[in-house]
Structures are given as C-alpha cells and as structure tokens.
Write a protein that holds these residues in place. Structure first.
Motif, PDB file in Angstrom:
ATOM      1  N   VAL A 265      38.305 -21.061  34.281  1.00 32.53           N
ATOM      2  CA  VAL A 265      37.294 -21.988  33.764  1.00 32.53           C
ATOM      3  C   VAL A 265      36.314 -22.373  34.867  1.00 32.53           C
ATOM      4  O   VAL A 265      35.099 -22.358  34.675  1.00 32.53           O
ATOM      5  CB  VAL A 265      37.964 -23.247  33.174  1.00 32.53           C
ATOM      6  CG1 VAL A 265      36.906 -24.271  32.744  1.00 32.53           C
ATOM      7  CG2 VAL A 265      38.852 -22.881  31.983  1.00 32.53           C
TER       8      VAL A 265
ATOM      9  N   GLN B 167      32.301 -21.716  34.843  1.00 32.53           N
ATOM     10  CA  GLN B 167      31.428 -22.890  34.874  1.00 32.53           C
ATOM     11  C   GLN B 167      30.603 -22.959  36.154  1.00 32.53           C
ATOM     12  O   GLN B 167      29.499 -23.518  36.146  1.00 32.53           O
ATOM     13  CB  GLN B 167      32.262 -24.158  34.716  1.00 32.53           C
ATOM     14  CG  GLN B 167      32.810 -24.356  33.309  1.00 32.53           C
ATOM     15  CD  GLN B 167      33.606 -25.635  33.168  1.00 32.53           C
ATOM     16  OE1 GLN B 167      34.165 -26.165  34.144  1.00 32.53           O
ATOM     17  NE2 GLN B 167      33.674 -26.154  31.959  1.00 32.53           N
TER      18      GLN B 167
ATOM     19  N   THR C 298      29.553 -17.398  29.115  1.00 40.27           N
ATOM     20  CA  THR C 298      29.325 -18.434  28.101  1.00 40.27           C
ATOM     21  C   THR C 298      30.253 -18.216  26.909  1.00 40.27           C
ATOM     22  O   THR C 298      30.839 -19.162  26.370  1.00 40.27           O
ATOM     23  CB  THR C 298      27.860 -18.417  27.636  1.00 40.27           C
ATOM     24  OG1 THR C 298      27.007 -18.744  28.744  1.00 40.27           O
ATOM     25  CG2 THR C 298      27.623 -19.419  26.519  1.00 40.27           C
TER      26      THR C 298
ATOM     27  N   LEU D 157      33.826 -19.421  27.751  1.00 40.95           N
ATOM     28  CA  LEU D 157      33.982 -20.881  27.729  1.00 40.95           C
ATOM     29  C   LEU D 157      34.017 -21.413  26.301  1.00 40.95           C
ATOM     30  O   LEU D 157      34.799 -22.316  25.981  1.00 40.95           O
ATOM     31  CB  LEU D 157      32.851 -21.544  28.530  1.00 40.95           C
ATOM     32  CG  LEU D 157      32.889 -21.303  30.045  1.00 40.95           C
ATOM     33  CD1 LEU D 157      31.646 -21.866  30.706  1.00 40.95           C
ATOM     34  CD2 LEU D 157      34.137 -21.915  30.665  1.00 40.95           C
TER      35      LEU D 157
ATOM     36  N   TRP E 107      37.356 -20.706  24.822  1.00 42.78           N
ATOM     37  CA  TRP E 107      38.398 -21.565  25.398  1.00 42.78           C
ATOM     38  C   TRP E 107      38.227 -23.029  25.019  1.00 42.78           C
ATOM     39  O   TRP E 107      39.086 -23.851  25.349  1.00 42.78           O
ATOM     40  CB  TRP E 107      38.377 -21.450  26.926  1.00 42.78           C
ATOM     41  CG  TRP E 107      38.655 -20.070  27.449  1.00 42.78           C
ATOM     42  CD1 TRP E 107      39.323 -19.065  26.817  1.00 42.78           C
ATOM     43  CD2 TRP E 107      38.250 -19.542  28.722  1.00 42.78           C
ATOM     44  NE1 TRP E 107      39.367 -17.937  27.609  1.00 42.78           N
ATOM     45  CE2 TRP E 107      38.729 -18.193  28.781  1.00 42.78           C
ATOM     46  CE3 TRP E 107      37.539 -20.047  29.811  1.00 42.78           C
ATOM     47  CZ2 TRP E 107      38.513 -17.374  29.888  1.00 42.78           C
ATOM     48  CZ3 TRP E 107      37.324 -19.230  30.917  1.00 42.78           C
ATOM     49  CH2 TRP E 107      37.808 -17.912  30.954  1.00 42.78           C
TER      50      TRP E 107
ATOM     51  N   GLU F 142      35.842 -24.939  26.242  1.00 42.14           N
ATOM     52  CA  GLU F 142      35.429 -25.617  27.474  1.00 42.14           C
ATOM     53  C   GLU F 142      33.913 -25.839  27.479  1.00 42.14           C
ATOM     54  O   GLU F 142      33.170 -25.182  26.752  1.00 42.14           O
ATOM     55  CB  GLU F 142      35.827 -24.785  28.699  1.00 42.14           C
ATOM     56  CG  GLU F 142      37.312 -24.530  28.842  1.00 42.14           C
ATOM     57  CD  GLU F 142      38.090 -25.767  29.279  1.00 42.14           C
ATOM     58  OE1 GLU F 142      37.447 -26.779  29.654  1.00 42.14           O
ATOM     59  OE2 GLU F 142      39.332 -25.709  29.250  1.00 42.14           O
TER      60      GLU F 142
ATOM     61  N   VAL G 198      30.153 -25.618  28.403  1.00 41.57           N
ATOM     62  CA  VAL G 198      29.226 -24.615  28.941  1.00 41.57           C
ATOM     63  C   VAL G 198      28.174 -25.339  29.770  1.00 41.57           C
ATOM     64  O   VAL G 198      27.529 -26.264  29.266  1.00 41.57           O
ATOM     65  CB  VAL G 198      28.553 -23.814  27.814  1.00 41.57           C
ATOM     66  CG1 VAL G 198      27.549 -22.821  28.391  1.00 41.57           C
ATOM     67  CG2 VAL G 198      29.601 -23.082  26.978  1.00 41.57           C
TER      68      VAL G 198
END
Length: 210
Positions: free
Chosen positions: A59, A63, A107, A110, A113, A115, A117
């Motif tokens: 992650v 990120q 992207t 994420l 997941w 999570e 962006v």
C-alpha cells in the motif's frame, strides 16, 4: 398332486426372484453412487484472491509512487515550453509513456484493496507536504527554479533533478521488493529499478556531452 411337474415351476419362480433381487440391488447401488457423487462437499474457507494477498508495504509503495510519478510527468511536461534540446524532449516523452500507465495500474490496486488513492502532484499527493519522506522529490522551490530556466540551463537542471528523482524511485522500489507481498507490485518495482537505472545512465551521459 403331480410333484414332478411342480418342482421345475418352483425352481423357475425362485430363479426369477433371485434375478429380480439382483436387478434391484444393482439399481440401488447406482442410486447410492449418484447420490454420493452429487453430495455437497464439506464447506471450506475460500482461497484469498490475489488482491487480498498484499501488506502495508504494498500500500505504501503504491501510495508513494503515484505522486512521485506524477511529479516526474509534470517535470517532463515542461520541456516543450522551455527550449529543451531534442534529446531531452525525447527522454521526457519516454518517461511520460512509461510512468503514466504505471500510475493507472497502481491506482487500480489501491481501489481493489479499498485504500486511499493519492490526489494531486508530487509531495502534495498524499496531503502531508514536504515531510512526506519520499526520496528524490522536488520541493516547490526546485520546481519554481526549473520553471524559470530556459534552453541549456533548463536541460542541465532537468537532467540533474530527474537523476535525483529516479534515484528516489529506485530506493522506494527496492523497499517494496524487500518488504512487499503483492506479486504484481514487486514485479513493477523490479521494472522501475531496471528502466530508471538505465535512464540515469543515459542522463549522466547527456550531462557529460551537453
């Protein structure tokens, strides 16, 4: 009563009964086999999907690398308006063509997941300013100086800054290879190390001959 005539008849009836029993037994065996074949399997936990097999390092890699790539693209977008040489322009196009699709790939990870962006460009991408900790990033003053340069001065500044930028990306990619768990992310990290190492060598050569 004629017992001699009844004995063959009783024997025939007995044989018929035995045959019928065998047929029923065979049918019963088939039904048992079919039932066993269609019985539901014992419930087991579903295997984790590939998107589930990731960790915090994966992650953090995505990120961090997304805004890192965005800044490299922003720097590359400057070359056309700042009198850059044909060689620098060609390099800038190569950087954009490589890194823009990688942004889309990361992207997608994420989002899969669940999570966040990153938004924005460069150090503002993660919303924590100059203390982002991402190696090789240019701050606002660096970008302002690059934006004011022209011609040969721009070429030199662009190449020098992009070398630092690439070295930072390589450091981030190496961390992902060491600490990450998601196969595609580790593969992308390996690609970044290979491609950007080659570009660093190219840029150093350009600075020597420029």
């Amino acid at each position: 009563m004629n017992t001699n005539r009844s004995r063959p008849r009783r024997a025939a009836l007995a044989a018929t009964a035995v045959a019928a029993g065998l047929v029923l037994a065979a049918c019963g065996g088939d039904n048992t086999t079919n039932t066993a074949g269609t019985a539901p399997a014992t419930a087991t936990a579903p295997a984790p999907s590939e998107a589930d097999r990731h960790n915090e390092a994966d992650v953090a890699f995505a990120q961090g690398m997304i805004p890192h790539h965005r800044q490299a693209i922003l720097m590359s977008d400057m070359v056309a308006a700042h009198g850059a040489s044909p060689d620098v322009r060609a390099l800038a196009e190569k950087i954009k063509k490589a890194q823009a699709p990688e942004i889309e790939i990361m992207t997608g990870w994420l989002k899969a997941w669940g999570e966040k962006v990153p938004t924005g460009v460069g150090m503002d991408g993660m919303g924590h300013g100059d203390d982002s900790g991402m190696p090789g990033m240019m701050d606002d003053q660096d970008m302002d100086r690059l934006g004011k340069a022209r011609g040969n001065a721009f070429d030199t500044m662009f190449l020098t800054m992009m070398i630092d930028h690439h070295e930072g990306a390589i450091a981030m990619a190496r961390t992902e290879k060491q600490q990450g768990a998601y196969g595609p992310a580790k593969a992308l990290a390996d690609d970044i190390i290979t491609s950007q190492t080659a570009e660093i060598a190219q840029m150093r050569s350009m600075l020597k001959t420029g």
